[in-house]
Design a protein around this motif. Sequence first.
Motif, short mmCIF file in Angstrom:
data_model
loop_
_atom_site.label_atom_id
_atom_site.label_comp_id
_atom_site.label_asym_id
_atom_site.label_seq_id
_atom_site.Cartn_x
_atom_site.Cartn_y
_atom_site.Cartn_z
N SER A 1 -29.67 86.83 33.11
CA SER A 1 -28.74 87.93 33.37
C SER A 1 -27.30 87.47 33.18
O SER A 1 -26.44 88.23 32.71
CB SER A 1 -28.94 88.49 34.78
OG SER A 1 -28.71 87.50 35.77
N THR B 1 -28.37 90.87 39.15
CA THR B 1 -29.25 89.97 38.39
C THR B 1 -30.26 90.78 37.57
O THR B 1 -31.17 90.21 36.98
CB THR B 1 -30.02 89.02 39.33
OG1 THR B 1 -30.79 89.79 40.26
CG2 THR B 1 -29.07 88.11 40.08
N LEU C 1 -31.48 93.26 34.51
CA LEU C 1 -31.19 93.59 33.12
C LEU C 1 -31.37 95.10 32.93
O LEU C 1 -32.15 95.74 33.64
CB LEU C 1 -32.12 92.84 32.17
CG LEU C 1 -31.94 91.32 32.12
CD1 LEU C 1 -33.07 90.69 31.30
CD2 LEU C 1 -30.59 90.96 31.52
#
Length: 280
Positions: A7, A48, A50
């Motif tokens: 990330s 964190t 996506l």
Amino acid sequence: MDKRDLSSLFRERLRTLLQRSAGNQSAFAASIGIDRSALSQMLSDASTRLPRAETLLAIAAEHKVSLDWLLGLSHDEGLTGEIRESLEIEEAPDGFDRTLLARWHAEAAGTKIRYVPAGIPDLLRTEALIDYESEISNRSREAQAGETQYRIDYNRRPETDMEVCMPRHTLEVFAHGLGVWSGFPEAARREQLEHMAALLDDLYPALRLFLYDGRMRYSVPYTIFGPYRAAVYAGDMYLVLNATATVQRLTRHFDTLIRSAEINPHETSAFAAKLADMRF
């Protein structure tokens, strides 16, 4: 790769694309079909997660980059690998400093370059050896001379960090005038080894040459340009590898060669000078 690292790399690449688009978050968000608040969340260091697959695909398509690059799995924005003819590199009309190899060296400035040569390392060759090898290989003498001078100049830059690893017996075969060097005069071979010893002293520690036992280890010629790419020399072609995992695997292979070294960088200059003093 750890999810947090993934990330973090994604956010870094996303910020790069945002800067290229003049930093207008509203316009950037609209171009990939999301609102500005969703973009802000993707850019936040606190996140964190996506984005969804369709958002990733939209970013890649709109900004013409690969998903591998966007997710930090590759250092190449486009294709993850390519094959280029060495002729395209060697005969570039503007000289070696404008070829792909020169560009890759420039991009890797400030990082470590790892190099396994096919013979005597390019930057350590005398003009006499360049002339001889150009004649027997039908390669451009001007291109090879330009490459040698470029690499010397590159290694004098303060940020340079280059490690070279090659079989010890390559230098011994050269000193005896065997193999491809059977037609290269003894006096010229001695001059080459003396030149090599002087340059190794001059360029150390920016340039460090390791010599390993070629009977115990084997390697094809290749160069690793920092963490970005590796170019494997295959005679008339360069196989260019950009995938991060592949570059890391070759780096581990290079480290194995170094661990096998019998002659270390602080000793190689003296070793070359000793070979120069021998009479064959």
